[in-house]
Scaffold this motif. Structure first.
Motif, PDB file in Angstrom:
ATOM      1  N   ARG A 110       4.238   0.880  -9.709  1.00 27.07           N
ATOM      2  CA  ARG A 110       3.188  -0.170  -9.311  1.00 27.07           C
ATOM      3  C   ARG A 110       3.517  -1.507  -9.195  1.00 27.07           C
ATOM      4  O   ARG A 110       2.939  -2.409  -8.630  1.00 27.07           O
ATOM      5  CB  ARG A 110       1.954   0.308 -10.092  1.00 27.07           C
ATOM      6  CG  ARG A 110       1.531   1.646  -9.982  1.00 27.07           C
ATOM      7  CD  ARG A 110       0.264   1.751 -10.596  1.00 27.07           C
ATOM      8  NE  ARG A 110      -0.335   3.186 -10.619  1.00 27.07           N
ATOM      9  CZ  ARG A 110      -0.846   4.059  -9.768  1.00 27.07           C
ATOM     10  NH1 ARG A 110      -1.011   3.392  -8.584  1.00 27.07           N
ATOM     11  NH2 ARG A 110      -1.033   5.058 -10.035  1.00 27.07           N
ATOM     12  N   VAL A 158       0.861  -1.359  -0.042  1.00 24.09           N
ATOM     13  CA  VAL A 158       0.234  -0.108   0.066  1.00 24.09           C
ATOM     14  C   VAL A 158       0.982   1.227   0.081  1.00 24.09           C
ATOM     15  O   VAL A 158       0.497   2.203  -0.579  1.00 24.09           O
ATOM     16  CB  VAL A 158      -0.979   0.132   1.062  1.00 24.09           C
ATOM     17  CG1 VAL A 158      -1.489   1.256   1.264  1.00 24.09           C
ATOM     18  CG2 VAL A 158      -1.978  -1.333   0.978  1.00 24.09           C
ATOM     19  N   VAL A 159       2.019   1.234   0.784  1.00 21.87           N
ATOM     20  CA  VAL A 159       2.869   2.470   0.785  1.00 21.87           C
ATOM     21  C   VAL A 159       3.456   2.582  -0.591  1.00 21.87           C
ATOM     22  O   VAL A 159       3.608   3.656  -0.958  1.00 21.87           O
ATOM     23  CB  VAL A 159       4.034   2.189   1.905  1.00 21.87           C
ATOM     24  CG1 VAL A 159       5.045   3.158   1.718  1.00 21.87           C
ATOM     25  CG2 VAL A 159       3.276   2.128   3.310  1.00 21.87           C
ATOM     26  N   GLU A 208       2.157   1.675  -3.375  1.00 26.85           N
ATOM     27  CA  GLU A 208       1.027   2.237  -4.304  1.00 26.85           C
ATOM     28  C   GLU A 208       0.820   3.843  -4.032  1.00 26.85           C
ATOM     29  O   GLU A 208       0.648   4.274  -5.016  1.00 26.85           O
ATOM     30  CB  GLU A 208      -0.249   1.334  -4.347  1.00 26.85           C
ATOM     31  CG  GLU A 208       0.002   0.020  -4.877  1.00 26.85           C
ATOM     32  CD  GLU A 208      -1.197  -0.530  -5.240  1.00 26.85           C
ATOM     33  OE1 GLU A 208      -2.246  -0.290  -4.429  1.00 26.85           O
ATOM     34  OE2 GLU A 208      -1.337  -1.455  -6.394  1.00 26.85           O
ATOM     35  N   ALA A 209       1.020   4.041  -2.683  1.00 23.67           N
ATOM     36  CA  ALA A 209       0.848   5.504  -2.480  1.00 23.67           C
ATOM     37  C   ALA A 209       1.961   6.365  -3.112  1.00 23.67           C
ATOM     38  O   ALA A 209       1.406   7.457  -3.636  1.00 23.67           O
ATOM     39  CB  ALA A 209       0.554   5.653  -1.153  1.00 23.67           C
ATOM     40  N   GLU A 210       2.898   5.900  -2.931  1.00 24.39           N
ATOM     41  CA  GLU A 210       4.069   6.392  -3.689  1.00 24.39           C
ATOM     42  C   GLU A 210       4.098   6.465  -5.270  1.00 24.39           C
ATOM     43  O   GLU A 210       4.426   7.622  -5.934  1.00 24.39           O
ATOM     44  CB  GLU A 210       5.600   5.882  -3.203  1.00 24.39           C
ATOM     45  CG  GLU A 210       6.038   5.607  -1.838  1.00 24.39           C
ATOM     46  CD  GLU A 210       7.034   4.860  -1.713  1.00 24.39           C
ATOM     47  OE1 GLU A 210       7.642   4.171  -2.536  1.00 24.39           O
ATOM     48  OE2 GLU A 210       7.627   4.957  -0.499  1.00 24.39           O
ATOM     49  N   THR A 246       1.154   6.887  -6.789  1.00 21.89           N
ATOM     50  CA  THR A 246      -0.133   7.554  -7.060  1.00 21.89           C
ATOM     51  C   THR A 246       0.439   8.952  -6.882  1.00 21.89           C
ATOM     52  O   THR A 246       0.150   9.962  -7.775  1.00 21.89           O
ATOM     53  CB  THR A 246      -1.105   7.461  -5.908  1.00 21.89           C
ATOM     54  OG1 THR A 246      -1.740   6.131  -6.131  1.00 21.89           O
ATOM     55  CG2 THR A 246      -2.116   8.450  -6.296  1.00 21.89           C
ATOM     56  N   ALA A 247       1.398   9.053  -5.927  1.00 17.75           N
ATOM     57  CA  ALA A 247       2.065  10.619  -5.738  1.00 17.75           C
ATOM     58  C   ALA A 247       2.735  10.848  -6.760  1.00 17.75           C
ATOM     59  O   ALA A 247       2.724  12.355  -7.348  1.00 17.75           O
ATOM     60  CB  ALA A 247       2.772  10.779  -4.387  1.00 17.75           C
TER      61      ALA A 247
END
Length: 889
Positions: free
Chosen positions: A498, A419-420, A422-424, A426-427
């Protein structure tokens, strides 16, 4: 022949036989209990006696009730005067019955003769009678409902062919028809027969040679013992039980036919149980109540599956999850769908273990068998705590994770890290798009830049009409999504990021699930009798219980310490107590059917009044008694049957064929076609490509571009349209028992050769002879590919020797040496076919591919034609399509 037998089974009811007897003898006494009540039960008492308030206030359950005077002074029955009896008038005029099948002329003749003779009864009738049907002494005296007793083995003179007690029983009946056993089958025929029977595969050439050269007196016994000890035995005989259980890898019922992802664990449990010769007394109890044996309920089943033994017991209850179940899919009436699951599962249980059509009593008392509607709902109450239709659990809610605590914690930690990442990603994606936006916005008129920036900052639903119009005016400046449209290199960086999350998630422990039936702790819902089977019309509450006609003592389940009701465990133990009149009979009849191609009762799912009567009732009861006395183990019974003379005799006996065309007296071995799975497996094995890997998730099937269902994985394009069916390599050639069973999309090669459609189960397979079977053997790619594989095997093993190749093909496929004439005709065929293939290739030479453009790879060059191999493959296809291959003598 199957069609004829089914017709007889439908027509040959007790009423049918009584009608024949009555028509043949006008002087025999016609009695109410024996002759008349079956007619009235089949046509009349549903409305006139079994309802709380009989229609017209006419009750036909007892003779004395028919003395009633009707409005207008008429009487239901006037002894000695059929023309004055209202019962006869109403039937003659077609007024009664108002619904259902009309009373036949033969049945009417019985009623008329009975009244003419004085409307007699065999005995005095009860003074009072509660509403509902009557279970009579005649009902209880029916052969299938009597207790099983072990008969004495017949002693016969001039009985040199008797090898074991089976032969004594069979021969005793044969002699009543002036028949005798056919001679023993030859060794080649017998080896092929027993190998297919016990393993579902053909004997190899090496096995054939070993048997033919073994001259010891127990050579055949050694073959039988080897086959019973092989893992292929469980795959073959497990398949027989999976038919009765209704095994499928999809849920059915709904149009979606959604996958039943974990059913295969039950299939593997069945195979292992057969291979280990698990006693059927344990096998039945585990399937009906494995969760209660494991001390598990819905809340703690995921904990129970951590223990291997308890997990196996839970997997066993997959038997009770085999019925079609669309409640996890979109269905028009959820309540109806839930109750249909219960009804279908009761059909599976009752037909497979009791040999009765209990489902006929769901809406009303059984028209022919002594099974009341109350009986049906008492039986339903045994299972209701696990199938609480008002607090239903969908298939997804009946799956239990096999994750251990450590595995679950590890998976959670990996997911947290993913999740971390994927957040990176997305950012990163947002950062790149924002940078692009800053470059794009300067291209707008200065006065519109800040309003555009403000519009972009809002989500679409919150934008004003003016903002939406502004964005529509300059769509390319938005840069809020589709990074690849602006900069593919930056988009690839995001995808790579991703991809890191995807790779990390792939390191999670694999989470397996068990499909099981469990109860909710402490919850035992009331079971109501549904008027006319309608769940919206509940009537009285009923306690759990056995069918009255076969009940032996009280049914008193005790609630278990786990919180489960204990009902199914008590019922399973009742069935396997050795006192039940049906279970052992039904099972040994199935075993006999699978060995001999015809059951001792050829309606294995219906031992009731509409079923076939046994010609060999003593043999059936002796086998049932022997089965139970030997600990409910199947392999000793298999061995006994296949070592008998009845099994080992030739399929050729002219006297038997003439006097007994249906082989009801077993004076010859019944010629049988390979079943669908055995046919496919035999072809793969003959070609040398059969993958013998055991167990595991099913091999998927898919619809190919021509509409056939084939083994493989369907690949679709961005629009969801099928592009191709990808090969699974060696997995494609697994045994058929491991191929996915989809109720609505069965594998074409199996479906064409009568693989059963599980709606909800299969008591006995059909064996049709239809044109699509011949067309499949001529045109199907499976047949063509397998024929080529066999041809390649023959050429590899015997290069350049066509005569030897033909001989080897005969040994592999038919288990026998070809005659010189057979070899010669094969050689002629090869020569002619080789020339025909060569001429075809010469006439239809492929156009050479164009020269590749600069910088591109050349198109692949197809392999050169091989007319000799193609001709040999064509000959192999002819052999595959022959009766000599398709049938077992």
């Amino acid at each position: 022949m199957m069609v004829t037998r089914n017709l007889i089974a439908v027509v040959a009811t007790p009423v049918f036989f009584l009608a024949i007897a009555a028509s043949e003898s006008g002087t025999a006494d016609v009695l109410f209990e024996r002759d008349v009540r079956p007619v009235l039960k089949a046509h009349c008492t549903h409305c006139h006696g079994e309802e709380e308030k009989p229609k017209g206030d006419v009750d036909l359950r007892l003779r004395r009730f028919m003395d009633k005077e009707l409005d207008g002074g008429a009487h239901v029955v006037v002894p000695g005067k059929p023309d004055a009896s209202e019962l006869i008038k109403q039937i003659r005029d077609g007024e009664m019955p108002k619904k259902g099948k009309k009373v036949s002329a033969a049945e009417l003749a019985i009623l008329e003769r009975w009244i003419t003779q004085g409307a007699k009864t065999a005995k005095s009738e009860p003074a009072t009678l509660a509403p509902g049907p009557i279970i009579t002494d005649e009902d209880r005296d029916y052969w299938a409902f009597k207790s099983i007793t072990k008969p004495t083995v017949p002693t016969l003179e001039n009985a040199a062919h008797i090898r074991n007690p089976i032969d004594a029983f069979v021969l005793a009946k044969m002699r009543g028809k002036q028949l005798d056993f056919a001679p023993d089958a030859g060794k080649r025929t017998l080896l092929r027969r027993v190998t297919v029977d016990l393993s579902g595969l053909l004997p190899t050439v090496e096995e054939l040679y070993a048997f033919l050269t073994d001259n010891s007196p127990d050579a055949y016994e050694k073959v039988v013992d080897r086959l019973l000890a092989s893992s292929a035995y469980g795959e073959r005989w497990g398949r027989h039980w999976l038919d009765a259980a209704g095994y499928a890898d999809s849920n059915g019922f709904a149009e979606a036919d959604s996958p039943r992802a974990d059913a295969w664990r039950y299939r593997d449990y069945v195979i292992r149980s057969f291979n280990s010769d698990k006693p059927w007394s344990d096998f039945i109890v585990e399937q009906l109540a494995g969760d209660e044996l494991a001390g598990a309920t819905h809340a703690d089943a995921s904990t129970a599956v951590q223990d291997a033994k308890r997990r196996d017991l839970l997997i066993a209850t997959g038997f009770l999850r085999m019925a079609p179940d669309g409640t996890g899919d979109e269905v028009p009436d959820a309540k109806l769908a839930r109750n249909q699951v219960i009804a279908e599962e009761l059909k599976v249980v009752s037909s497979s273990l009791l040999g009765l059509t209990v489902g006929c009593a769901q809406c009303h008392d059984h028209r022919y068998d002594p099974i009341t509607q109350a009986d049906y709902y008492r039986l339903r109450a045994v299972f209701e705590p696990a199938y609480d239709w008002q607090q239903w659990r969908t298939p997804a809610q009946r799956r239990y994770s096999m994750y251990t605590a450590d595995e679950r914690a590890k998976a959670a930690e990996i997911e947290k890290q993913a999740v971390v990442i994927e957040a990176e990603a997305t950012a990163m994606n947002k950062k790149f798009l924002d940078e692009i936006f800053e470059k794009q916005i300067v291209k707008l008129p200065e006065a519109e830049r800040e309003p555009y920036r403000a519009a972009r900052a809002k989500v679409e639903k919150d934008r004003t009409p003016e903002q939406k119009a502004l964005i529509k005016k300059y769509p390319s400046a938005l840069a809020s999504y589709a990074l690849d449209l602006y900069d593919k290199a930056l988009d690839n960086k995001v995808k790579d990021k991703r991809g890191e999350a995807t790779k990390l998630r792939a390191t999670k422990p694999i989470e397996g699930h068990v499909m099981a039936l469990t109860e909710v702790k402490g919850r035992a819902p009331e079971t109501k009798l549904f008027s006319r089977g309608d769940h919206d019309q509940p009537k009285q509450t009923l306690a759990p219980g056995e069918l009255n006609i076969v009940a032996r003592g009280d049914f008193t389940p005790e609630k278990l310490a786990s919180g489960s009701s204990g009902r199914r465990l008590a019922y399973a133990r009742l069935l396997t107590s050795g006192q039940h009149p049906l279970v052992a009979r039904v099972l040994v009849n199935r075993f006999w059917l699978n060995h001999f191609g015809r059951g001792l009762i050829n309606t294995p799912g219906d031992f009731g009044v509409l079923g076939e009567r046994p010609i060999q009732p003593e043999l059936l009861d002796w086998l049932a008694s022997e089965f139970m006395a030997n600990g409910w183990k199947l392999k000793p019974l298999n061995r006994l049957m296949v070592l008998s003379t009845a099994y080992r005799q030739s399929s050729r006996n002219d006297a038997s064929l003439k006097a007994d065309p249906d082989d009801m007296y077993y004076a010859r071995y019944k010629l049988q076609r390979l079943e669908a799975e055995a046919l496919r497996d035999a072809m793969l094995a003959a070609a040398g490509v059969l993958n013998r890997t055991e167990f595991g998730a099913p091999i998927p099937v898919a619809r190919d571009l021509s509409g056939r269902i084939v083994v493989g994985k369907g690949e679709v394009d961005a629009n969801g349209d099928l592009v191709k069916v990808a090969s699974l390599g060696a997995e494609t050639a697994r045994r058929s028992i491991y191929v996915q069973v989809r109720r609505k999309t069965p594998l074409t090669v199996l479906d064409t050769f009568d693989e059963p459609n599980m709606l909800p189960n299969c008591d006995a397979r059909n064996c049709t002879t239809i044109a699509p079977q011949s067309l499949l053997m001529m045109n199907d790619t499976f047949v063509l590919d397998t024929s080529h594989a066999l041809a390649a095997r023959l050429r590899k093993e015997l290069p350049g020797d066509a005569r030897a190749q033909i001989t080897k093909a005969w040994l592999i496929l038919f288990g026998q040496m070809p005659r010189d004439a057979d070899i010669q005709s094969g050689l002629v065929y090869l020569a002619e076919q080789t020339e025909a293939v060569r001429a075809h290739f010469e006439t239809n030479k492929p156009t050479p591919p164009p020269a590749p453009k600069a910088g591109t790879a050349p198109a692949p060059v197809p392999p050169p034609p091989d007319p000799q191999l193609d001709a040999l493959a064509s000959l192999c296809q002819v052999y595959f399509s022959s009766n000599r291959f398709l049938y077992i003598e």
